[in-house]
Design a protein around this motif. Structure first.
Motif, PDB file in Angstrom:
ATOM      1  N   LEU A 119     -46.357  49.414  31.988  1.00 58.76           N
ATOM      2  CA  LEU A 119     -45.140  49.802  31.279  1.00 58.76           C
ATOM      3  C   LEU A 119     -44.860  51.288  31.481  1.00 58.76           C
ATOM      4  O   LEU A 119     -43.708  51.726  31.437  1.00 58.76           O
ATOM      5  N   ILE A 120     -45.920  52.050  31.696  1.00 62.76           N
ATOM      6  CA  ILE A 120     -45.802  53.471  32.001  1.00 62.76           C
ATOM      7  C   ILE A 120     -46.719  53.770  33.183  1.00 62.76           C
ATOM      8  O   ILE A 120     -47.863  53.323  33.213  1.00 62.76           O
ATOM      9  N   THR A 121     -46.185  54.523  34.136  1.00 68.04           N
ATOM     10  CA  THR A 121     -46.975  54.913  35.303  1.00 68.04           C
ATOM     11  C   THR A 121     -46.778  56.401  35.551  1.00 68.04           C
ATOM     12  O   THR A 121     -45.637  56.850  35.706  1.00 68.04           O
TER      13      THR A 121
ATOM     14  N   ASP B  79     -54.340  58.092  22.531  1.00 66.53           N
ATOM     15  CA  ASP B  79     -54.725  57.865  23.920  1.00 66.53           C
ATOM     16  C   ASP B  79     -54.925  56.378  24.208  1.00 66.53           C
ATOM     17  O   ASP B  79     -54.645  55.908  25.313  1.00 66.53           O
ATOM     18  N   ASP B  80     -55.374  55.633  23.202  1.00 67.58           N
ATOM     19  CA  ASP B  80     -55.600  54.204  23.393  1.00 67.58           C
ATOM     20  C   ASP B  80     -54.300  53.471  23.665  1.00 67.58           C
ATOM     21  O   ASP B  80     -54.226  52.615  24.558  1.00 67.58           O
ATOM     22  N   LEU B  81     -53.243  53.796  22.910  1.00 62.79           N
ATOM     23  CA  LEU B  81     -51.951  53.134  23.123  1.00 62.79           C
ATOM     24  C   LEU B  81     -51.404  53.475  24.505  1.00 62.79           C
ATOM     25  O   LEU B  81     -50.902  52.600  25.216  1.00 62.79           O
ATOM     26  N   LEU B  82     -51.511  54.740  24.895  1.00 58.24           N
ATOM     27  CA  LEU B  82     -51.037  55.116  26.229  1.00 58.24           C
ATOM     28  C   LEU B  82     -51.819  54.380  27.302  1.00 58.24           C
ATOM     29  O   LEU B  82     -51.246  53.919  28.296  1.00 58.24           O
ATOM     30  N   GLY B  83     -53.131  54.248  27.104  1.00 59.85           N
ATOM     31  CA  GLY B  83     -53.944  53.521  28.071  1.00 59.85           C
ATOM     32  C   GLY B  83     -53.489  52.080  28.219  1.00 59.85           C
ATOM     33  O   GLY B  83     -53.447  51.533  29.326  1.00 59.85           O
ATOM     34  N   GLN B  84     -53.135  51.437  27.103  1.00 56.58           N
ATOM     35  CA  GLN B  84     -52.662  50.050  27.159  1.00 56.58           C
ATOM     36  C   GLN B  84     -51.306  49.957  27.860  1.00 56.58           C
ATOM     37  O   GLN B  84     -51.062  49.025  28.638  1.00 56.58           O
ATOM     38  N   LEU B  85     -50.430  50.915  27.599  1.00 54.16           N
ATOM     39  CA  LEU B  85     -49.116  50.922  28.252  1.00 54.16           C
ATOM     40  C   LEU B  85     -49.262  51.082  29.761  1.00 54.16           C
ATOM     41  O   LEU B  85     -48.507  50.478  30.538  1.00 54.16           O
TER      42      LEU B  85
END
Length: 243
Positions: free
Chosen positions: A152-154, A141-147
């Motif tokens: 980079l991801i919406t 979840d942390d990596l997705l939060g940073q993206l």
């Protein structure tokens, strides 16, 4: 076999709250309405007391575990799970389920191995929840939060993620293995936005009100996008020779 059953005694039955307590450790999203829904679908059939209260046996709990595991780990629809349960009820072995997870559609490649124009015309209706994206992309979840923080991801307006988000998440995970973090990828986002802006400027005059003009503009977008990626990849390749 429970000792009570071995002695010929009736095994103790559990109420729905006790069943919930038994299942919650392995299935965080389980709820009483969920259990009632599975009963309404005919997948589990607990006994009823004269007062109408549900009473579940160990076999019922094992059945619920099977249903929930097939949903969570294999994304099987209830209809298929019902067929599996029917096979089990008749003494048969259901087919071993293959991992059924959303996959990335095949990308059309040109003879040079780079994305062809057809790749940019690809459309799909993949809609992943946040939890599904994290699981399928094998990220946390942390990596997705940073993206998401670095745009980079919406997610969509409904909170779902598409195939592009899945590819970006998987690629970011692989780059992270080399110590490249999402904050380092902001330049990629900026470069992509500039390329999209350039393509939009070129194609805008070609757009018309008739369907033919719109189709031609869409085809031009795909062609230019493929050429843009080819140029970008070649420039990076040439630049690496100078290192």
């Amino acid at each position: 076999m429970p000792a009570a059953v071995a002695r010929g005694e009736r095994e103790p039955l559990l109420n729905i709250g006790q069943v919930l307590d038994r299942l919650r450790a392995d299935f965080e999203d389980i709820s009483i309405p969920k259990i009632r829904f599975l009963e309404a679908e005919g997948l589990v059939k607990p006994e009823r007391t004269p007062s109408g209260y549900r009473k579940f046996s160990e076999a019922d709990i094992a059945r619920l575990r099977y249903i929930l595991r097939m949903q969570r780990d294999h994304y099987l629809p209830l209809k298929v799970i019902g067929e599996h349960l029917d096979a089990l009820d008749r003494g048969l072995e259901p087919p071993a389920p293959e991992p059924v997870v959303p996959t990335v559609p095949t990308v059309a490649l040109g003879s040079d191995g780079l994305p062809a124009p057809e790749s940019f015309r690809r459309t799909d209706r993949l809609r992943l929840s946040r939890k599904e994206l994290i699981k399928v992309a094998d990220i946390d979840d942390d990596l997705l939060g940073q993206l998401e923080e670095f745009a980079l991801i919406t997610p969509s307006a409904t909170g779902h993620y598409d195939t592009d988000a899945l590819v970006i998440a998987q690629t970011a995970r692989e780059l992270a293995d080399f110590g490249i973090e999402p904050r380092h990828l902001r330049g990629f986002r900026a470069a992509a936005d500039r390329e999209v802006g350039l393509i939009a400027q070129v194609v805008a005059p070609r757009k018309g009100r008739d369907a033919g003009a719109a189709a031609r503009a869409e085809e031009a977008v795909s062609e230019i996008a493929a050429l843009s990626v080819k140029l970008h990849a070649t420039l990076v390749k040439a630049g690496l020779r100078r290192i």
